[in-house]
Design a protein around this motif. Structure first.
Motif, PDB file in Angstrom:
ATOM      1  N   GLN A 108      52.958   7.980  38.311  1.00  0.00           N
ATOM      2  CA  GLN A 108      51.351   7.822  38.022  1.00  0.00           C
ATOM      3  C   GLN A 108      50.621   6.992  38.681  1.00  0.00           C
ATOM      4  O   GLN A 108      50.334   7.165  39.654  1.00  0.00           O
ATOM      5  N   SER A 112      49.075   8.153  42.491  1.00  0.00           N
ATOM      6  CA  SER A 112      47.743   7.961  42.097  1.00  0.00           C
ATOM      7  C   SER A 112      46.493   6.875  42.930  1.00  0.00           C
ATOM      8  O   SER A 112      45.448   7.738  43.283  1.00  0.00           O
ATOM      9  N   GLY A 116      44.079   8.054  45.402  1.00  0.00           N
ATOM     10  CA  GLY A 116      42.627   7.804  45.445  1.00  0.00           C
ATOM     11  C   GLY A 116      42.231   6.550  46.404  1.00  0.00           C
ATOM     12  O   GLY A 116      41.284   6.708  47.036  1.00  0.00           O
TER      13      GLY A 116
END
Length: 149
Positions: A108, A112, A116
């Motif tokens: 994750q 992520s 991002g």
């Protein structure tokens, strides 16, 4: 809502995900099928979400709003959710909950961070600078050390 409250909610959400992972992994073991456990979990999740929406929604989306939603958004999140959660239910009994959750967390965190940085999925841009990269490395090293037996 202040920043502390939002952080508290995020931490609580993480705790809830660990709890549900442990409980539903146990259900999957007893049913001898992590996919069946996922189905049961999603059926009850649907019921609970329906009740929450029923008692909390202030305005139903207009047909124009519904039609403006891209087709793929109706199902792709659910697909990734059921695959990810089923993998959790499958791996928790084999690895243990802390190993599985922390290993899943590495995935994750890394994904992520990329999402991002490149502002994928229409989310706010969070550029990867040296400080973030060092923080990511420290978190990954910490998780590796936690799981090193």
């Amino acid at each position: 809502m202040n920043h502390f409250t939002i952080i508290f909610f995020a931490l609580t959400g993480g705790i809830f995900l660990s709890v549900q992972g442990g409980l539903n992994a146990q259900l999957g073991s007893l049913l001898k099928s992590p996919l069946l456990a996922s189905l049961v979990a999603y059926l009850f999740s649907t019921l609970f979400a329906f009740l929450l929406v029923l008692f909390s929604i202030k305005q139903v989306p207009s047909m124009q709003q519904v039609k403006a939603i891209p087709f793929y958004l109706w199902f792709t999140g659910a697909l990734f959710s059921v695959l990810g959660i089923s993998l959790y239910y499958y791996t928790i009994p084999k690895l243990g909950i802390s190993t599985m959750i922390s290993t899943g967390l590495v995935g994750q965190i890394l994904f992520s961070s990329l999402a991002g940085h490149f502002a994928w999925f229409g989310l706010p841009e969070e550029p990867l600078d040296i400080k973030r990269i060092v923080g990511l490395c420290a978190m990954v090293i910490g998780i590796v050390l936690l799981n090193n037996k």
